[in-house]
Scaffold this active site. Structure first.
Site, short mmCIF file in Angstrom:
data_model
loop_
_atom_site.label_atom_id
_atom_site.label_comp_id
_atom_site.label_asym_id
_atom_site.label_seq_id
_atom_site.Cartn_x
_atom_site.Cartn_y
_atom_site.Cartn_z
N ASP A 120 115.36 55.50 115.93
CA ASP A 120 116.57 54.62 116.30
C ASP A 120 118.19 55.02 116.25
OD1 ASP A 120 117.31 55.40 113.61
OD2 ASP A 120 115.89 53.90 112.64
N HIS A 135 110.29 62.48 117.00
CA HIS A 135 109.64 61.47 117.69
C HIS A 135 110.50 60.95 118.94
CE1 HIS A 135 106.88 60.86 113.79
NE2 HIS A 135 106.57 61.89 114.51
N CYS A 197 111.78 58.46 141.93
CA CYS A 197 110.44 58.56 142.71
C CYS A 197 109.35 57.52 142.85
CB CYS A 197 109.66 59.97 142.16
SG CYS A 197 109.08 59.40 140.53
#
Length: 311
Positions: A120, A135, A197
């Site tokens: 967060d 993470h 891409c």
């Protein structure tokens, strides 16, 4: 090799009892060199629910796994519809007293670093520096093909243009920024590809079932080696990505202190677990140390900018 997610943990009856006395944490911080490891529980007072605490989101919500996300476009449509809606609420969250206390400890020279399991960005918003996002962070998006990074703000703008009028009401927003929506609410939501891409875009976060990058894990292990003690804040330590650092610290003879309302998977390795709300506990600790905790909030939240960002 990919791990399947560990979603629950059952405490044994042999765990040591908790206390409400913050004195051990005060003494550890006074000695300096404390490494903080924070989990979802530190952000609940900012309005972001945790996974496993009382009323935690895992009681009603199964997080998206990496395997499901990469398996096909339908899963990605569900994820991006829910995450796009959740981001609008998620990015408005502000640091609470716990985040501000950690930042104050850092400014006071009491910490050797901060590792967070949260995505967060609230530690950084509170003023903590050199935070290791174990993470990843929801404020960044990465292309799985060309590995280009782009800000979440830019992707949100493109998703809004591709899905005009998409404003369903979510039941709740989860710690990973994923809102609870039904399939009917998701509807025919349009996912945008990589602007470079045309590849698949994914938030720069470690999904359940995905492994934390090896270099990041090694950096955290080095931080453990250099710390005098480990202070765990608001984490059940159910998943190995955080628990391994508790085991490493305890194995090296470094004291582990845990502040969490409920039992954790690391209690058997801890000197003590303090069962108090984090904001209250850390505010008390700061007062006993004579450290002022700023009430001011960061002027800007992560992820609001445009264009490419670095990892």
């Amino acid at each position: 090799m990919r791990m399947r997610p560990t979603l629950s943990w059952t405490p044994s009856g042999s765990l040591p009892p908790a206390t409400t006395d913050p004195a051990p944490v005060v003494e550890a911080l006074r000695a300096g060199g404390v490494l903080v490891l924070s989990g979802a529980g530190i952000s609940t007072e900012s309005g972001i629910p945790d996974y496993r605490g009382e009323g935690g989101s895992l009681s009603r919500h199964t997080p998206m796994t990496y395997q499901d996300f990469t398996a096909g476009p339908q899963a990605r449509r569900r994820y991006w519809a829910r995450s796009h809606l959740g981001w609008k609420t998620f990015r408005r969250a502000r640091p609470n007293a716990g985040h501000r206390a950690v930042a104050a400890f850092g400014r006071g020279g009491l910490l050797s670093g901060v590792i967070t399991q949260n995505v967060d960005g609230l530690h950084q918003a509170a003023g903590s520096e050199d935070v290791v996002e174990l993470h990843g962070g929801l404020d960044r998006v990465v292309c799985l093909s060309c590995e280009t990074f782009v800000s979440r703000g830019e992707v949100a703008r493109r998703l809004e243009e591709a899905n005009p009028g998409f404003e369903p009401v979510a039941a709740t927003v989860n710690p990973d920024g994923d809102a609870d929506l039904t399939d009917e609410q998701v509807g025919d939501f349009r996912v945008v590809p990589c602007a470079v891409c045309g590849g698949v875009l994914k938030p720069d976060v470690v999904f359940f079932g995905e492994t934390v990058p090896a270099a990041r894990v090694e950096h955290c292990r080095e931080l453990i080696d250099g710390a005098t003690s480990l202070l765990v804040l608001g984490s059940s330590l159910t998943v190995m990505s955080g628990l391994r650092f508790v085991r490493q610290a305890a194995g090296a003879g470094k004291p582990v202190f845990i502040v969490n309302r409920e039992p954790t998977r690391g209690d058997d390795r801890a000197v003590t677990r303090i069962s108090l709300p984090l904001g209250q506990a850390l505010g008390t600790v700061a007062g006993l140390l004579g450290i002022a905790v700023q009430d001011t909030e960061a002027a800007a939240r992560p992820g609001g900018g445009e264009g490419c960002v670095s990892a």
